[in-house]
Design a protein around this motif. Structure first.
Motif, PDB file in Angstrom:
ATOM      1  N   ASN A 114      35.514 -25.847 -54.870  1.00 40.61           N
ATOM      2  CA  ASN A 114      36.158 -27.023 -54.293  1.00 40.61           C
ATOM      3  C   ASN A 114      35.318 -27.609 -53.164  1.00 40.61           C
ATOM      4  OD1 ASN A 114      39.423 -25.396 -54.437  1.00 40.61           O
ATOM      5  ND2 ASN A 114      38.343 -26.515 -56.028  1.00 40.61           N
TER       6      ASN A 114
ATOM      7  N   ARG B 285      40.233 -32.791 -55.314  1.00 46.35           N
ATOM      8  CA  ARG B 285      40.160 -31.686 -56.277  1.00 46.35           C
ATOM      9  C   ARG B 285      40.068 -30.355 -55.536  1.00 46.35           C
ATOM     10  NH1 ARG B 285      36.178 -34.807 -58.569  1.00 46.35           N
ATOM     11  NH2 ARG B 285      34.632 -33.155 -58.292  1.00 46.35           N
ATOM     12  N   ILE B 286      41.191 -29.959 -54.930  1.00 43.34           N
ATOM     13  CA  ILE B 286      41.223 -28.690 -54.219  1.00 43.34           C
ATOM     14  C   ILE B 286      42.462 -27.916 -54.646  1.00 43.34           C
ATOM     15  CG2 ILE B 286      39.925 -29.497 -52.223  1.00 43.34           C
ATOM     16  CD1 ILE B 286      42.539 -29.756 -50.713  1.00 43.34           C
ATOM     17  N   LYS B 287      42.362 -26.610 -54.646  1.00 45.51           N
ATOM     18  CA  LYS B 287      43.460 -25.729 -55.020  1.00 45.51           C
ATOM     19  C   LYS B 287      44.324 -25.425 -53.801  1.00 45.51           C
ATOM     20  CE  LYS B 287      42.642 -22.374 -57.882  1.00 45.51           C
ATOM     21  NZ  LYS B 287      42.106 -21.138 -58.502  1.00 45.51           N
TER      22      LYS B 287
ATOM     23  N   SER C 200      45.692 -26.230 -46.933  1.00 45.72           N
ATOM     24  CA  SER C 200      44.586 -26.203 -47.889  1.00 45.72           C
ATOM     25  C   SER C 200      43.674 -27.402 -47.695  1.00 45.72           C
ATOM     26  CB  SER C 200      45.115 -26.156 -49.321  1.00 45.72           C
ATOM     27  OG  SER C 200      45.932 -27.282 -49.599  1.00 45.72           O
TER      28      SER C 200
ATOM     29  N   ALA D 161      39.848 -27.193 -46.348  1.00 46.25           N
ATOM     30  CA  ALA D 161      38.796 -27.749 -47.204  1.00 46.25           C
ATOM     31  C   ALA D 161      38.034 -28.845 -46.477  1.00 46.25           C
ATOM     32  CB  ALA D 161      39.399 -28.284 -48.502  1.00 46.25           C
TER      33      ALA D 161
ATOM     34  N   PRO E  36      41.932 -23.071 -51.384  1.00 47.97           N
ATOM     35  CA  PRO E  36      40.642 -23.666 -51.749  1.00 47.97           C
ATOM     36  C   PRO E  36      39.528 -22.635 -51.876  1.00 47.97           C
ATOM     37  CG  PRO E  36      41.256 -24.232 -49.492  1.00 47.97           C
ATOM     38  CD  PRO E  36      42.448 -23.586 -50.111  1.00 47.97           C
TER      39      PRO E  36
ATOM     40  N   ASP F   8      44.967 -33.004 -50.838  1.00 52.64           N
ATOM     41  CA  ASP F   8      45.302 -32.250 -52.045  1.00 52.64           C
ATOM     42  C   ASP F   8      45.864 -33.205 -53.094  1.00 52.64           C
ATOM     43  OD1 ASP F   8      48.365 -32.254 -51.860  1.00 52.64           O
ATOM     44  OD2 ASP F   8      47.799 -31.410 -49.928  1.00 52.64           O
TER      45      ASP F   8
ATOM     46  N   ASP G  53      32.132 -29.253 -54.561  1.00 51.31           N
ATOM     47  CA  ASP G  53      32.464 -30.531 -55.201  1.00 51.31           C
ATOM     48  C   ASP G  53      32.731 -31.614 -54.151  1.00 51.31           C
ATOM     49  OD1 ASP G  53      32.200 -29.378 -57.683  1.00 51.31           O
ATOM     50  OD2 ASP G  53      34.365 -29.151 -58.021  1.00 51.31           O
ATOM     51  N   GLY G  54      33.401 -31.227 -53.070  1.00 51.19           N
ATOM     52  CA  GLY G  54      33.670 -32.186 -52.004  1.00 51.19           C
ATOM     53  C   GLY G  54      32.408 -32.656 -51.316  1.00 51.19           C
TER      54      GLY G  54
END
Length: 394
Positions: free
Chosen positions: A78, A69-71, A101, A105, A74, A41, A81-82
């Motif tokens: 996200n 780039r994760i919330k 998170s 992810a 997630p 994160d 994008d990963g």
């Protein structure tokens, strides 16, 4: 601390002990990973501890990439994008490093690396997991930096579907990380509020799996001891953040909780999942606040297990089946207060506006299926309202 340096193989290979992050390169080599993607994160990515993961890998010539780039909860963007980052750098394995998170992810990215379906096609419903191409799953190492979710030993990722405002469970048996590193030194900088919220999350997993009606004596025993560790070590980890033993034992208790909830969860999670999706609040904090209200609602069905728990935790005397429930409830309320957990949902900005919607969402949430009592949408709504108000009625 040498007594904590052991290797476990249940439910997967677990390397336990302070400082074992230095063995990360060996873990990669054991899994034939030459170009790992570290999924973490944004907060962890900015901390010095990220170097403790990267440096051992660089020293043996591994090409390391980082995706952060994760919330906090997630979502599918996200994960997409990963996967794109993974393909861009031609990574052949994933290292999930961080709290729940990051672990969720990382597991989802490793799963989706070689799939043709949408991630929602693998939601944990029926036999959807059979749609997964196992050859497309990358090897995975999980390294928790918080002691709460236990996602490092789970076969599920919790991903938020923001369009539907719902959390979905993505499942496949091969999502279980291949190697887990439980290194307490990585949790030493965790602030007290997160120590409390994640520790109570671990308690919720052990507690709900302990009184689940499903038959799984091994999980029941693991949950019981997990709660004993939390009783002894969470207050110490909260009060003295630099105490290594307390941090290590809480990592173990967290791992035990997630191992135990193979037996199932319950109404705490059935409510916390929709609340997390609707209000984007910390999952462990939601579980901690909801816990006593759900216990009271479940009371008719859990008197016996609460009696056993009270006896094991030395909370009650010989009349455990009469006083055991009250002893456990009072312990939970006292522990929450001791580690600074708010008493009501209102205190974290959640009101009763969406009460009917929350009740309906909770009643169909997968965790509801293994709660000791079957609550309908109205009953879940009422539990939610009591948690909003902070109303404890015995």
């Amino acid at each position: 601390m040498d007594k904590y340096h052991v290797n476990w193989n249940y439910p997967t290979t677990i390397w336990v002990g302070p400082g074992r992050i230095t063995e990360l390169a060996e873990a990669c080599q054991e899994l034939n990973i030459r170009s790992p993607l570290i999924v973490t994160d944004p907060t962890v990515a900015a901390l010095p501890l990220i170097d403790s993961a990267i440096n051992p890998c660089h020293q043996v010539g591994l090409e390391v990439s980082i995706f952060s780039r994760i919330k906090g909860n997630p979502n599918e963007v996200n994960i997409a994008d990963g996967v794109a980052k993974l393909h861009e750098h031609k990574c052949d394995g994933v290292i999930a490093l961080g709290g729940g998170s990051a672990l969720d992810a990382g597991k989802a990215i490793a799963l989706m690396a070689g799939q043709q379906h949408s991630i929602w096609d693998f939601e944990d419903i029926g036999d959807n997991y059979r749609r997964v191409d196992p050859k497309g799953i990358l090897p995975l190492i999980a390294i928790p930096t918080t002691a709460g979710t236990g996602s490092e030993v789970g076969r599920v990722s919790v991903i938020t579907d923001e369009r539907a405002q719902a959390k979905r469970l993505i499942f496949h048996p091969r999502m279980m990380p291949d190697i887990v590193i439980l290194d307490a030194q990585l949790t030493m900088g965790l602030p007290p509020d997160l120590t409390a919220a994640t520790g109570m999350d671990a308690l919720s997993h052990n507690l709900e799996s302990f009184y689940s009606p499903q038959y799984h004596p091994m999980a029941e025993g693991i949950a019981l001891e997990g709660m004993r560790l939390i009783k002894e070590y969470l207050p110490r980890a909260y009060a003295i953040g630099a105490e290594l033993e307390a941090r290590q034992q809480m990592l173990v208790a967290s791992c035990m909780g997630a191992t135990a909830f193979q037996r199932g969860l319950g109404a705490i999670h059935a409510l916390a999942h929709p609340l997390g999706a609707l209000y984007d609040k910390h999952h462990g904090l939601l579980n901690a606040i909801l816990m006593p209200y759900v216990l009271i609602a479940n009371r008719p069905a859990i008197q016996v297990p609460m009696g056993h728990l009270a006896l094991y935790l030395q909370l009650a005397g010989n009349d455990m089946f009469d006083s055991g429930f009250d002893a456990v409830l009072n312990w939970v309320l006292g522990l929450r207060k001791q580690v600074g957990i708010p008493h009501s949902l209102a205190e974290i900005g959640i009101d009763d506006t969406d009460a009917d919607r929350v009740g309906k969402m909770a009643s169909v949430e997968p965790s509801a299926s293994t709660n000791p009592m079957r609550f309908n949408g109205i009953e879940y709504r009422d539990i939610f309202l009591r948690a909003c108000e902070g109303s404890i009625t015995l």
